[in-house]
Design an enzyme around this catalytic site. Structure first.
Site, PDB file in Angstrom:
ATOM      1  N   CYS A   1     -55.388  31.834 -41.771  1.00 47.91           N
ATOM      2  CA  CYS A   1     -54.384  31.627 -42.823  1.00 47.91           C
ATOM      3  C   CYS A   1     -54.615  32.548 -44.017  1.00 47.91           C
ATOM      4  CB  CYS A   1     -54.369  30.172 -43.263  1.00 47.91           C
ATOM      5  SG  CYS A   1     -55.971  29.596 -43.831  1.00 47.91           S
TER       6      CYS A   1
ATOM      7  N   VAL B   1     -43.113  22.456 -41.053  1.00 45.66           N
ATOM      8  CA  VAL B   1     -43.635  21.117 -40.763  1.00 45.66           C
ATOM      9  C   VAL B   1     -44.149  20.472 -42.061  1.00 45.66           C
ATOM     10  CG1 VAL B   1     -45.332  19.799 -39.445  1.00 45.66           C
ATOM     11  CG2 VAL B   1     -44.165  21.727 -38.371  1.00 45.66           C
ATOM     12  N   GLY B   2     -44.650  21.285 -42.974  1.00 48.54           N
ATOM     13  CA  GLY B   2     -45.071  20.760 -44.273  1.00 48.54           C
ATOM     14  C   GLY B   2     -43.945  19.987 -44.945  1.00 48.54           C
TER      15      GLY B   2
ATOM     16  N   GLY C   1     -51.005  23.615 -41.882  1.00 50.57           N
ATOM     17  CA  GLY C   1     -50.118  24.220 -40.890  1.00 50.57           C
ATOM     18  C   GLY C   1     -49.014  24.995 -41.582  1.00 50.57           C
TER      19      GLY C   1
ATOM     20  N   GLU D   1     -51.775  22.334 -46.969  1.00 50.32           N
ATOM     21  CA  GLU D   1     -52.516  23.599 -46.856  1.00 50.32           C
ATOM     22  C   GLU D   1     -51.673  24.492 -45.958  1.00 50.32           C
ATOM     23  OE1 GLU D   1     -55.477  24.557 -48.188  1.00 50.32           O
ATOM     24  OE2 GLU D   1     -55.879  22.703 -49.265  1.00 50.32           O
TER      25      GLU D   1
HETATM   26  P1  NAD Z   1     -49.612  23.757 -35.424  1.00 45.41           P
HETATM   27  O1  NAD Z   1     -48.437  24.194 -34.622  1.00 45.41           O
HETATM   28  O2  NAD Z   1     -50.864  23.367 -34.725  1.00 45.41           O
HETATM   29  O3  NAD Z   1     -49.096  22.582 -36.348  1.00 45.41           O
HETATM   30  C1  NAD Z   1     -49.921  21.913 -37.262  1.00 45.41           C
HETATM   31  C2  NAD Z   1     -49.831  20.422 -37.006  1.00 45.41           C
HETATM   32  O4  NAD Z   1     -48.501  19.966 -37.226  1.00 45.41           O
HETATM   33  C3  NAD Z   1     -50.207  20.031 -35.585  1.00 45.41           C
HETATM   34  O5  NAD Z   1     -51.111  18.962 -35.618  1.00 45.41           O
HETATM   35  C4  NAD Z   1     -48.894  19.650 -34.979  1.00 45.41           C
HETATM   36  O6  NAD Z   1     -48.998  18.638 -33.987  1.00 45.41           O
HETATM   37  C5  NAD Z   1     -48.092  19.161 -36.154  1.00 45.41           C
HETATM   38  N1  NAD Z   1     -46.659  19.311 -35.943  1.00 45.41           N
HETATM   39  C6  NAD Z   1     -46.043  20.385 -35.397  1.00 45.41           C
HETATM   40  N2  NAD Z   1     -44.700  20.202 -35.390  1.00 45.41           N
HETATM   41  C7  NAD Z   1     -44.469  18.989 -35.953  1.00 45.41           C
HETATM   42  C8  NAD Z   1     -43.284  18.229 -36.246  1.00 45.41           C
HETATM   43  N3  NAD Z   1     -42.071  18.693 -35.954  1.00 45.41           N
HETATM   44  N4  NAD Z   1     -43.447  17.037 -36.845  1.00 45.41           N
HETATM   45  C9  NAD Z   1     -44.665  16.569 -37.141  1.00 45.41           C
HETATM   46  N5  NAD Z   1     -45.815  17.240 -36.888  1.00 45.41           N
HETATM   47  C10 NAD Z   1     -45.725  18.427 -36.305  1.00 45.41           C
HETATM   48  O7  NAD Z   1     -50.064  24.873 -36.446  1.00 45.41           O
HETATM   49  P2  NAD Z   1     -49.176  25.948 -37.176  1.00 45.41           P
HETATM   50  O8  NAD Z   1     -48.269  25.300 -38.153  1.00 45.41           O
HETATM   51  O9  NAD Z   1     -48.611  26.918 -36.200  1.00 45.41           O
HETATM   52  O10 NAD Z   1     -50.358  26.666 -37.959  1.00 45.41           O
HETATM   53  C11 NAD Z   1     -50.205  27.934 -38.442  1.00 45.41           C
HETATM   54  C12 NAD Z   1     -49.785  27.911 -39.900  1.00 45.41           C
HETATM   55  O11 NAD Z   1     -50.719  27.162 -40.626  1.00 45.41           O
HETATM   56  C13 NAD Z   1     -49.748  29.264 -40.541  1.00 45.41           C
HETATM   57  O12 NAD Z   1     -48.653  29.332 -41.409  1.00 45.41           O
HETATM   58  C14 NAD Z   1     -51.047  29.319 -41.317  1.00 45.41           C
HETATM   59  O13 NAD Z   1     -51.044  30.204 -42.399  1.00 45.41           O
HETATM   60  C15 NAD Z   1     -51.164  27.901 -41.745  1.00 45.41           C
HETATM   61  N6  NAD Z   1     -52.558  27.593 -41.982  1.00 45.41           N
HETATM   62  C16 NAD Z   1     -52.937  27.280 -43.234  1.00 45.41           C
HETATM   63  C17 NAD Z   1     -54.265  27.009 -43.497  1.00 45.41           C
HETATM   64  C18 NAD Z   1     -54.754  26.653 -44.853  1.00 45.41           C
HETATM   65  O14 NAD Z   1     -55.891  26.213 -44.962  1.00 45.41           O
HETATM   66  N7  NAD Z   1     -53.969  26.798 -45.909  1.00 45.41           N
HETATM   67  C19 NAD Z   1     -55.186  27.053 -42.456  1.00 45.41           C
HETATM   68  C20 NAD Z   1     -54.743  27.354 -41.190  1.00 45.41           C
HETATM   69  C21 NAD Z   1     -53.421  27.602 -40.952  1.00 45.41           C
END
Ligand code: NAD
Length: 440
Positions: free
Chosen positions: A250, A198-199, A194, A216
């Site tokens: 991503c 959040v990471g 994600g 990731e």
């Molecule tokens: P998302 O909003 O679905 O969040 C990812 C996860 O984090 C979800 O399961 C969500 O419930 C959880 N989450 C969200 N907020 C949270 C919080 N405050 N506390 C705990 N958990 C929480 O997805 P996203 O982040 O919008 O995804 C898009 C991003 O992910 C982009 O930056 C994209 O580049 C990156 N991405 C990376 C890869 C990779 O393989 N490297 C793949 C896909 C997406």
């Protein structure tokens, strides 16, 4: 909490840990049985997942198959083909002072109970591919699908318990409160895909338990186009990589970096490429996806003013539609260059030459992917040697992640750790050092 998982996160983790401690998940036979069950579910009920992916993201059945379901099946097949080989203990040379009868080796141990947190853009693949690795490594697994892809989350919660050992596997659906509750528990590994904000939350929570984490993440993946490249070939491949899943990938090329003459030639070439993919009215094409929700639609619409619209530019909020769009004359300090785009907008930024392009890339966060379109070996070598990125693709965006024998992951702001194929086994195992000296 979803009715399919009425247990509290603490109870889920305790139950899975109890199973893990019996040793049940360790035999290779248990692991392969899980992978075969998952494979059978995907082949028999893949259409249910494809329907959910269409409901969440407007993905066509072909795209859902190719990028999510078949992708995962290939990952399973590759793992089943090689798992026994990968798990073989690896001998290590023993120094003379330990005597000639001493032996040493490394072996893979499962970690225990692991957590996989998935995002919404490839909501099946990005939950299932890590799951394949976690099961292959002999772990008990909790998966948390993204609440922003609710139909896929519900489908996974319905289908997965039917094909896996539910004493060692659980789906927890939900958003921030449920994920926060899960993160309070002690896991033996957390695998998060994600965004970086959040990471950081995940990493902080993991620090409390000294839990290792794979992140990731994303970022702005540049595509450098050299003046010697065939612009139509480049445009066709760029458009295919960028506009897949309406740009919500991503590793999509985030922006194009090239010299002014090549930029001018790319504009009509990209227009032809988009028409070749989606026709003159992409909105009517069954192959073109939609933006996941209004919040992202509004964010992306706000970026359209960052340059001259050379291709596309149409939007329809009610349909969450943004046309495949190319922005020309983009200033590096404009909003579209300030954040990861994660949508169907391709800005073209011009630089005088290769040195400036390398400087431009190195002035910014290390990207998840970097794409180079050049006929010159010298140029390709220089970029490979002088920049850092999670992956490097020469001539073809996205494709590196389909090579099961390549590690997939970021570096710096684009993430830490990697997976796919045997790299997933490495991620979800402990490589234990063993020394044996006979007692006699
Ligand atoms: P998302 O909003 O679905 O969040 C990812 C996860 O984090 C979800 O399961 C969500 O419930 C959880 N989450 C969200 N907020 C949270 C919080 N405050 N506390 C705990 N958990 C929480 O997805 P996203 O982040 O919008 O995804 C898009 C991003 O992910 C982009 O930056 C994209 O580049 C990156 N991405 C990376 C890869 C990779 O393989 N490297 C793949 C896909 C997406």
């Amino acid at each position: 909490m979803n009715p399919t998982t009425p247990e509290q996160p603490a109870d889920v983790v305790a139950r899975l840990r109890a199973t893990f401690r019996t040793g049940r998940t360790k035999p290779v036979a248990w692991r392969t049985e899980q992978l075969r069950g998952l494979r059978a579910m995907l082949t028999e009920k893949g259409s249910e997942l494809a329907e959910a992916l269409h409901a969440d993201l407007g993905k066509s059945a072909t795209e859902a198959r190719r990028t999510e379901i078949d992708f995962t099946v290939r990952e399973i097949d590759h793992t089943l083909d090689h798992l026994a080989d990968w798990l073989r203990p690896e001998p290590a040379p023993v120094p003379a002072h330990l005597g000639s009868d001493a032996t040493a080796w490394t072996q893979y141990d499962p970690l225990g109970v692991v957590l996989v947190i998935a995002p919404w853009n490839y909501p099946a693949q990005l939950l299932l591919a890590p799951l394949v690795g976690a099961l292959a490594a002999g772990n008990a697994v909790v998966v948390k699908p993204s609440e922003l892809a609710p139909a896929t989350s519900a489908a996974l919660a319905r289908l997965l318990p039917g094909c896996l050992d539910t004493d060692a596997f659980a789906v927890v659906e939900g958003g921030i409160p449920e994920t926060t509750a899960l993160l309070a528990e002690r896991f033996d590994h957390i695998f998060y895909t994600g965004n970086g904000a959040v990471g950081r939350i995940v990493l902080r929570a993991a620090a409390e338990h000294l839990t290792p984490v794979t992140l990731e993440l994303g970022g702005k993946s540049p595509a450098f186009v050299d003046s010697d490249a065939d612009v139509q070939v480049v445009a066709d491949r760029l458009a295919r990589g960028k506009f897949l899943n309406a740009g919500q990938t991503c590793v999509a090329p985030d922006y194009v970096l090239t010299d002014p003459e090549t930029a001018a030639a790319l504009e009509p070439a990209l227009a032809r490429a988009v028409e070749g993919l989606f026709g003159t009215e992409p909105k009517e094409s069954g192959e073109y996806g939609r933006i996941v929700n209004e919040r992202h639609f509004d964010r992306l619409s706000g970026l359209l003013g960052s340059g001259r619209v050379a291709v596309g530019g149409d939007t329809d909020r009610a349909a969450k539609y943004i046309a495949p769009t190319v922005l020309a004359d983009v200033d590096p300090s404009s909003p579209v260059m300030g954040e990861e785009i994660f949508g169907p907008i391709l800005p073209i930024v011009t630089v005088p030459g290769l040195d400036d392009a390398i400087g431009f890339i190195n002035d910014r966060d290390k990207p998840l992917a970097l794409y180079v379109f050049s006929e010159s070996e010298g140029t390709r070598d220089r970029i490979a040697a002088e920049t850092s990125s999670g992956g490097l693709g020469h001539g073809l965006p996205l494709a590196h992640l389909t090579v099961s024998d390549l590690p997939f992951g970021g570096v710096g702001e684009s993430g830490m750790g990697n997976y796919h194929g045997r790299y997933s086994l490495e991620t979800f195992s402990h490589r234990k050092a063993v020394l044996r000296k006979p007692l006699g």
